[in-house]
Motif scaffolding. Structure first.
Motif, PDB file in Angstrom:
ATOM      1  N   ALA A 167      -0.461  37.840 -83.916  1.00  0.00           N
ATOM      2  CA  ALA A 167       0.230  38.276 -85.128  1.00  0.00           C
ATOM      3  C   ALA A 167       0.239  37.092 -86.082  1.00  0.00           C
ATOM      4  O   ALA A 167       0.994  36.139 -85.905  1.00  0.00           O
ATOM      5  CB  ALA A 167       1.645  38.721 -84.801  1.00  0.00           C
ATOM      6  N   GLU A 169       0.824  35.600 -89.579  1.00  0.00           N
ATOM      7  CA  GLU A 169       1.577  35.865 -90.823  1.00  0.00           C
ATOM      8  C   GLU A 169       0.758  35.575 -92.072  1.00  0.00           C
ATOM      9  O   GLU A 169       1.025  36.124 -93.133  1.00  0.00           O
ATOM     10  CB  GLU A 169       2.902  35.098 -90.833  1.00  0.00           C
ATOM     11  CG  GLU A 169       2.796  33.579 -90.882  1.00  0.00           C
ATOM     12  CD  GLU A 169       2.772  32.937 -89.485  1.00  0.00           C
ATOM     13  OE1 GLU A 169       2.492  33.663 -88.501  1.00  0.00           O
ATOM     14  OE2 GLU A 169       3.010  31.720 -89.404  1.00  0.00           O
ATOM     15  N   GLU A 194      10.315  31.683 -85.992  1.00  0.00           N
ATOM     16  CA  GLU A 194      10.758  31.950 -87.382  1.00  0.00           C
ATOM     17  C   GLU A 194      10.057  31.030 -88.376  1.00  0.00           C
ATOM     18  O   GLU A 194       9.816  31.406 -89.516  1.00  0.00           O
ATOM     19  CB  GLU A 194      12.280  31.809 -87.509  1.00  0.00           C
ATOM     20  CG  GLU A 194      13.072  32.891 -86.793  1.00  0.00           C
ATOM     21  CD  GLU A 194      12.745  34.316 -87.256  1.00  0.00           C
ATOM     22  OE1 GLU A 194      12.089  34.491 -88.309  1.00  0.00           O
ATOM     23  OE2 GLU A 194      13.126  35.258 -86.528  1.00  0.00           O
ATOM     24  N   LEU A 216       0.530  42.435 -89.681  1.00  0.00           N
ATOM     25  CA  LEU A 216       1.528  43.461 -89.362  1.00  0.00           C
ATOM     26  C   LEU A 216       2.123  44.020 -90.658  1.00  0.00           C
ATOM     27  O   LEU A 216       3.331  44.232 -90.754  1.00  0.00           O
ATOM     28  CB  LEU A 216       2.625  42.879 -88.462  1.00  0.00           C
ATOM     29  CG  LEU A 216       2.173  42.414 -87.067  1.00  0.00           C
ATOM     30  CD1 LEU A 216       3.331  41.742 -86.325  1.00  0.00           C
ATOM     31  CD2 LEU A 216       1.618  43.572 -86.239  1.00  0.00           C
ATOM     32  N   ARG A 219       4.894  42.903 -95.428  1.00  0.00           N
ATOM     33  CA  ARG A 219       6.127  42.105 -95.445  1.00  0.00           C
ATOM     34  C   ARG A 219       6.124  41.100 -94.305  1.00  0.00           C
ATOM     35  O   ARG A 219       5.549  41.352 -93.263  1.00  0.00           O
ATOM     36  CB  ARG A 219       7.352  43.023 -95.324  1.00  0.00           C
ATOM     37  CG  ARG A 219       7.590  43.867 -96.571  1.00  0.00           C
ATOM     38  CD  ARG A 219       8.471  45.060 -96.279  1.00  0.00           C
ATOM     39  NE  ARG A 219       7.777  46.033 -95.467  1.00  0.00           N
ATOM     40  CZ  ARG A 219       7.007  47.029 -95.956  1.00  0.00           C
ATOM     41  NH1 ARG A 219       6.866  47.172 -97.254  1.00  0.00           N
ATOM     42  NH2 ARG A 219       6.395  47.865 -95.148  1.00  0.00           N
TER      43      ARG A 219
HETATM   44  N1  SAH Z   1       8.085  31.428 -91.665  1.00  0.00           N
HETATM   45  C1  SAH Z   1       6.850  32.125 -91.654  1.00  0.00           C
HETATM   46  C2  SAH Z   1       7.024  33.501 -91.034  1.00  0.00           C
HETATM   47  C3  SAH Z   1       7.241  33.532 -89.571  1.00  0.00           C
HETATM   48  S1  SAH Z   1       7.610  35.144 -89.051  1.00  0.00           S
HETATM   49  C4  SAH Z   1       6.333  32.320 -93.063  1.00  0.00           C
HETATM   50  O1  SAH Z   1       7.152  32.339 -93.957  1.00  0.00           O
HETATM   51  O2  SAH Z   1       5.116  32.490 -93.218  1.00  0.00           O
HETATM   52  C5  SAH Z   1       7.539  34.967 -87.291  1.00  0.00           C
HETATM   53  C6  SAH Z   1       6.272  35.455 -86.639  1.00  0.00           C
HETATM   54  O3  SAH Z   1       6.189  36.885 -86.771  1.00  0.00           O
HETATM   55  C7  SAH Z   1       4.973  34.958 -87.212  1.00  0.00           C
HETATM   56  O4  SAH Z   1       4.613  33.696 -86.677  1.00  0.00           O
HETATM   57  C8  SAH Z   1       3.986  36.035 -86.813  1.00  0.00           C
HETATM   58  O5  SAH Z   1       3.563  35.882 -85.478  1.00  0.00           O
HETATM   59  C9  SAH Z   1       4.838  37.282 -86.929  1.00  0.00           C
HETATM   60  N2  SAH Z   1       4.737  37.969 -88.234  1.00  0.00           N
HETATM   61  C10 SAH Z   1       5.747  38.229 -89.088  1.00  0.00           C
HETATM   62  N3  SAH Z   1       5.308  38.959 -90.151  1.00  0.00           N
HETATM   63  C11 SAH Z   1       3.986  39.170 -89.953  1.00  0.00           C
HETATM   64  C12 SAH Z   1       2.979  39.899 -90.669  1.00  0.00           C
HETATM   65  N4  SAH Z   1       3.253  40.535 -91.811  1.00  0.00           N
HETATM   66  N5  SAH Z   1       1.723  39.921 -90.157  1.00  0.00           N
HETATM   67  C13 SAH Z   1       1.430  39.268 -89.000  1.00  0.00           C
HETATM   68  N6  SAH Z   1       2.346  38.598 -88.277  1.00  0.00           N
HETATM   69  C14 SAH Z   1       3.606  38.549 -88.719  1.00  0.00           C
END
Ligand code: SAH
Length: 242
Positions: A167, A169, A194, A216, A219
């Motif tokens: 996943a 981000e 996070e 994912l 958002r």
């Molecule tokens: N602080 C980071 C977000 C981390 S969210 C930023 O602002 O970019 C925590 C974890 O959830 C991520 O490392 C990822 O594995 C997953 N995640 C959250 N949203 C996602 C998305 N839209 N697509 C893919 N992975 C996601």
């Protein structure tokens, strides 16, 4: 609980007519907390023998015994899916373990990443959460919860045939696509903390041959939401929901 009956995991062979001894914790739960008496019915299960009806044969303060009856559900092994996630605050970590059990993971591996906020986990407590979730949701398998290990070490010993749904981000906003390639193969889902993955980790994951990066959706999800969403995505495309 199923149809109101208590459902208890028993680490003991289960077959009709079998007498199953209870330890002090099980006796306390069944007789003191749930107030079952001799002759009361319940359900018992384990991964090898599935789920069986059972009856209380003997009650006691520190022990007791059940008599195992007919099988009510055959063993239902989950798909060969692991969940790797960076531990969160206590209640959120408990939530991830509970939901991963309900959603059908075979193993749960807490991993320490560069931005993980937790230094330690209570493996025994998380394992107990997984057992309670399995008792509650009708599963016959309880995922094994591993001890916290550094992501680097886990990746260094990674089995060559196990794909990783990462996943990622940085892909947020791209379509959340997971094809049917790899159906029937061993898989793992990887969720970051996070704080997200570090640049160093991103480079390592991107270069790893087993890794399949996915979005994912548009958002940025909290880590526990992302764990659920990724497990659902995998189950719906490649797992036992299909
Ligand atoms: N602080 C980071 C977000 C981390 S969210 C930023 O602002 O970019 C925590 C974890 O959830 C991520 O490392 C990822 O594995 C997953 N995640 C959250 N949203 C996602 C998305 N839209 N697509 C893919 N992975 C996601």
């Amino acid at each position: 609980m199923q149809d109101g009956r208590i459902r208890l995991h028993l680490d003991h062979p289960l077959c009709p007519g079998q007498r199953v001894p209870l330890d002090a914790d099980q006796a306390h739960y069944l007789f003191a907390v749930m107030r079952l008496g001799a002759g009361a019915g319940l359900l018992v299960f384990n991964a090898q023998d599935g789920e069986h009806a059972a009856q209380v044969a003997e009650t006691g303060r520190r022990g007791g015994a059940l008599i195992c009856g007919a099988q009510t559900r055959p063993p239902l092994p989950p798909p060969d899916l692991w969940l790797l996630f960076a531990p969160l605050k206590k209640a959120r970590t408990d939530f991830v373990v509970e939901k991963a059990t309900e959603l059908g993971c075979a193993r749960i591996l807490p991993v320490q990443t560069d931005h993980t906020n937790a230094e330690r986990i209570r493996q025994d407590r998380l394992q107990a959460h997984a057992r309670e979730a399995a008792e509650q949701c009708g599963a016959t398998h309880i995922p094994q919860v591993a001890d916290l290990a550094p992501l680097d070490r886990v990746l260094a010993g990674w089995p060559a045939d196990r794909r990783i749904l990462w996943a990622d981000e940085s892909r947020a906003g791209a379509p959340a696509v997971l094809g049917a390639a790899g159906r029937g193969a061993p898989w793992a889902v990887l969720i970051g903390p996070e704080g997200g993955f570090s640049d160093r980790e991103r480079a390592r994951l991107a270069a790893h041959t087993a890794v399949v990066p996915v979005s994912l959706g548009p958002r940025i999800l909290r880590a526990e939401t992302a764990a659920l969403a990724a497990l659902v995505l995998w189950q719906a495309h490649l797992g036992d929901w299909t």
